[in-house]
Design an enzyme around this catalytic site. Structure first.
Site, PDB file in Angstrom:
ATOM      1  N   CYS A 166      13.493  -2.933 -17.731  1.00 12.68           N
ATOM      2  CA  CYS A 166      14.868  -2.534 -17.376  1.00 12.68           C
ATOM      3  C   CYS A 166      14.898  -1.033 -17.053  1.00 12.68           C
ATOM      4  CB  CYS A 166      15.815  -2.915 -18.514  1.00 12.68           C
ATOM      5  SG  CYS A 166      17.561  -2.650 -18.151  1.00 12.68           S
ATOM      6  N   ASP A 222      19.132 -12.267 -11.008  1.00 15.56           N
ATOM      7  CA  ASP A 222      19.587 -10.957 -11.483  1.00 15.56           C
ATOM      8  C   ASP A 222      20.774 -10.480 -10.642  1.00 15.56           C
ATOM      9  OD1 ASP A 222      19.842  -8.267 -12.299  1.00 15.56           O
ATOM     10  OD2 ASP A 222      17.706  -8.123 -12.697  1.00 15.56           O
ATOM     11  N   HIS A 254      18.080 -11.230 -15.210  1.00 20.50           N
ATOM     12  CA  HIS A 254      17.719  -9.911 -15.704  1.00 20.50           C
ATOM     13  C   HIS A 254      17.384 -10.027 -17.193  1.00 20.50           C
ATOM     14  CE1 HIS A 254      17.732  -5.500 -15.426  1.00 20.50           C
ATOM     15  NE2 HIS A 254      18.181  -5.525 -16.669  1.00 20.50           N
TER      16      HIS A 254
END
Length: 286
Positions: A166, A222, A254
């Site tokens: 991330c 995502d 995600h």
């Protein structure tokens, strides 16, 4: 009616206290509670863990270091934490990779700005901490991390790699541009576009000049890093000479590697881990 409201308020308070106590006990960030049942816990068999302090100029930042037992030297893997900081998930990931034969170290890259593990949600984390963390600071801290372990005979500094998740995934792209001496980078769903005053460059801005081979691992579902973003990045990477590539798992969202969250996708996580291992071994001659 008043008694019922008081009971509900008390119940909510008790649940909140339970969540806080659980977060503090397990070492997970408060903002990620409750923890999913799929959360992985890795034991210390065959590895040695240590909390260390890394000198960075006049400062010191904490880091978590895990090394396989044995003499080594072992290929190095620096881990860049996700937005939730150096919490239990990242520490567990360190232990997993150490069991695969890597000298692993994960620096706390938000340390000067605050402890995000005690903040209640992502907006608070972004406002109070992440919005103040500069690319220059992060790159400098990772430089210092590699310099710190250089003196350790168990670290093979000719085989240095970096992986991030991330926020840490974006960090990998930017650090690979900053330090062309590392062997590989692996970016799990790191943002590719968008800048800020503290991060004036995005991954797409450095893609064409990149020389380090970076493997990007992304989820097709995502909503934050879209197919358009990925296509834009791939087009720019093709113009460069880094041999970087992106793999997209169509059914993954995600955070698909985060086994402690609902976004966890075991199939995609397993396949991504296999691709990461192949990538590192290929570019390190292992």
């Amino acid at each position: 009616m008043t008694d019922q409201n008081e009971k509900e308020n008390l119940s909510q308070l008790n649940r909140r206290e339970f969540v806080i106590k659980t977060a503090l006990t397990t070492g997970y960030a408060l903002a990620v509670m409750p923890i999913a049942h799929s959360a992985i816990s890795t034991n210390l068999s065959g590895i040695e863990e240590k909390d260390v302090m890394i000198p960075v100029g006049k400062d010191n930042i904490p880091a978590y270091q895990v090394i396989p037992t044995g003499n080594g030297p072992f290929p190095v893997l620096a881990i860049c934490h996700e937005i939730f900081g150096l919490h239990e998930h990242i520490r567990d990931v360190c232990r997993r990779f150490a069991k695969e034969g890597f000298f692993v170290i994960a620096p706390s890259l938000y340390y000067r700005q605050g402890d995000v593990t005690k903040l209640k949600d992502i907006p608070e984390i972004m406002t109070k901490v992440v919005s103040k963390v500069t690319t220059k600071q992060v790159n400098g801290d990772i430089d210092a991390t590699f310099a710190f372990i250089k003196a350790n005979k168990k670290a093979n500094m000719s085989k240095t790699n970096i992986v991030g998740f991330c926020w840490g995934g974006k960090t990998v792209w930017l650090y690979a541009s900053h330090n062309p001496k590392i062997k590989t980078g692996i970016a799990f769903y790191g943002p590719l576009v968008g800048t800020s005053p503290v991060q004036p460059q995005a991954a797409v801005d450095i893609a064409s000049s990149l020389t380090v081979p970076v493997l990007g691992l992304y989820g097709g579902k995502d909503k934050y890093i879209t197919w358009d973003h990925i296509a834009q990045m791939e087009k720019i990477l093709e113009k460069g000479k880094s041999s970087s590539k992106i793999i997209v798992y169509p059914d993954a969202d995600h955070g698909f590697f985060a086994d402690y969250r609902e976004s966890y996708n075991k199939k995609a996580a397993t396949e991504a881990l296999e691709q990461m291992t192949i990538w590192i071994r290929k570019h390190n001659g292992l």
